[in-house]
Design a protein around this motif. Structure first.
Motif, PDB file in Angstrom:
ATOM      1  N   GLY A 151       2.180  11.502  61.313  1.00 45.99           N
ATOM      2  CA  GLY A 151       0.931  10.872  61.728  1.00 45.99           C
ATOM      3  C   GLY A 151       1.009   9.360  61.703  1.00 45.99           C
ATOM      4  N   PRO A 152      -0.061   8.688  62.130  1.00 46.97           N
ATOM      5  CA  PRO A 152      -0.099   7.230  62.091  1.00 46.97           C
ATOM      6  C   PRO A 152      -0.079   6.712  60.663  1.00 46.97           C
ATOM      7  CG  PRO A 152      -2.276   8.119  62.555  1.00 46.97           C
ATOM      8  CD  PRO A 152      -1.327   9.282  62.593  1.00 46.97           C
ATOM      9  N   THR A 153       0.368   5.484  60.494  1.00 46.74           N
ATOM     10  CA  THR A 153       0.388   4.871  59.169  1.00 46.74           C
ATOM     11  C   THR A 153      -1.024   4.461  58.755  1.00 46.74           C
ATOM     12  OG1 THR A 153       0.706   2.621  60.016  1.00 46.74           O
ATOM     13  CG2 THR A 153       2.694   3.956  59.640  1.00 46.74           C
ATOM     14  N   ASP A 154      -1.193   4.189  57.467  1.00 44.69           N
ATOM     15  CA  ASP A 154      -2.495   3.709  56.982  1.00 44.69           C
ATOM     16  C   ASP A 154      -2.870   2.400  57.665  1.00 44.69           C
ATOM     17  OD1 ASP A 154      -2.652   5.891  55.303  1.00 44.69           O
ATOM     18  OD2 ASP A 154      -2.029   4.794  53.506  1.00 44.69           O
ATOM     19  N   ALA A 155      -1.876   1.532  57.892  1.00 48.22           N
ATOM     20  CA  ALA A 155      -2.139   0.247  58.551  1.00 48.22           C
ATOM     21  C   ALA A 155      -2.584   0.458  59.992  1.00 48.22           C
ATOM     22  CB  ALA A 155      -0.884  -0.631  58.501  1.00 48.22           C
ATOM     23  N   GLN A 156      -2.001   1.426  60.670  1.00 50.86           N
ATOM     24  CA  GLN A 156      -2.418   1.719  62.046  1.00 50.86           C
ATOM     25  C   GLN A 156      -3.837   2.278  62.080  1.00 50.86           C
ATOM     26  OE1 GLN A 156       0.955   4.199  63.176  1.00 50.86           O
ATOM     27  NE2 GLN A 156       1.585   2.683  64.703  1.00 50.86           N
ATOM     28  N   ILE A 157      -4.161   3.130  61.137  1.00 52.02           N
ATOM     29  CA  ILE A 157      -5.514   3.692  61.087  1.00 52.02           C
ATOM     30  C   ILE A 157      -6.540   2.589  60.832  1.00 52.02           C
ATOM     31  CG2 ILE A 157      -7.050   5.197  59.763  1.00 52.02           C
ATOM     32  CD1 ILE A 157      -4.596   7.032  59.317  1.00 52.02           C
ATOM     33  N   ALA A 158      -6.221   1.675  59.907  1.00 54.06           N
ATOM     34  CA  ALA A 158      -7.131   0.561  59.612  1.00 54.06           C
ATOM     35  C   ALA A 158      -7.324  -0.322  60.849  1.00 54.06           C
ATOM     36  CB  ALA A 158      -6.585  -0.260  58.451  1.00 54.06           C
ATOM     37  N   ALA A 159      -6.244  -0.589  61.564  1.00 54.58           N
ATOM     38  CA  ALA A 159      -6.342  -1.398  62.777  1.00 54.58           C
ATOM     39  C   ALA A 159      -7.139  -0.664  63.853  1.00 54.58           C
ATOM     40  CB  ALA A 159      -4.943  -1.735  63.293  1.00 54.58           C
ATOM     41  N   TRP A 160      -6.920   0.621  63.989  1.00 60.64           N
ATOM     42  CA  TRP A 160      -7.612   1.425  64.999  1.00 60.64           C
ATOM     43  C   TRP A 160      -9.113   1.450  64.762  1.00 60.64           C
ATOM     44  CZ3 TRP A 160      -7.998   2.977  69.579  1.00 60.64           C
ATOM     45  CH2 TRP A 160      -8.572   4.198  69.977  1.00 60.64           C
TER      46      TRP A 160
END
Length: 206
Positions: A151-160
């Protein structure tokens, strides 16, 4: 009474702060140039122009690429050089860095024409041959290599969380028009491309 009153006042303050933050993001979303966007690390390969002259975007499609960490930058740079090549307008690295690769009056080549018609994930009568490159902003999340099911990283989820609100505010896209690539095209059977991120966006709500 005092604890209850304090709780009510705190709730009002937090609600007002959230509302102000939303208003600020909406104001920023209509800007030109390379604005600072709270909560996002933006790399502007293409600055924003006048949003009134942008392509009439109606949807957002979430993609995931099998490139390794670091590949979003390369993909965005190549897209910037050749805006209409197969790819997307916005790329998101594993560390959450967002690359705005293409001016929003240009149309990159992405999706397979919205050919999914089996209603497996959503009602495809509303997407079939409609949610395509000509109507949709593509956002590519890099890093699911070598395991495409990762899945996406935590940083990607926060950015999304910030990015999807920004895109919706800039182009007036309703929440129900955020789609996973797998929802509108027949894709890799090993995993559901973009499904987790698109579902998150819808669950987060307005």
């Amino acid at each position: 009474m005092m604890p209850r009153l304090f709780a009510v006042l705190l709730a009002l303050v937090l609600s007002a702060a959230a509302s102000a933050g939303s208003q600020d993001l909406t104001t920023i979303a209509r800007a030109q140039g390379t604005p600072e966007i709270p909560g996002l690390k933006m790399v502007w390969l293409s600055p924003w122009g006048d949003v009134a002259r942008s392509h009439p975007w109606r949807n957002i499609i979430v993609h995931q690429t099998e490139g390794p960490a670091g590949s979003a930058r390369y993909g965005a740079e190549e897209q910037h050089k050749n805006p209409t090549r197969r790819g997307v307008m916005v790329w998101v690295e594993t560390d959450g860095t967002v690359y705005w690769a293409v001016a929003d009056n240009l149309v990159p080549t992405h999706t397979d024409g919205a050919d999914r018609n089996d209603n497996k994930y959503i009602d495809n009568s509303k997407t079939y041959h409609q949610v395509n490159k000509d109507t949709s902003i593509g956002v590519e999340f890099a890093g699911n290599y070598p395991d495409v099911t990762k899945g996406p990283t935590d940083a990607q989820i926060a950015a999304w969380r910030v990015l999807v609100q920004l895109l919706r505010a800039r182009y007036g896209i309703p929440l129900e028009r955020v789609y996973a690539h797998n929802w509108i095209d027949f894709k890799d059977a090993r995993y559901c491309e973009g499904c987790a991120l698109a579902t998150m966006a819808r669950e987060w709500g307005e």
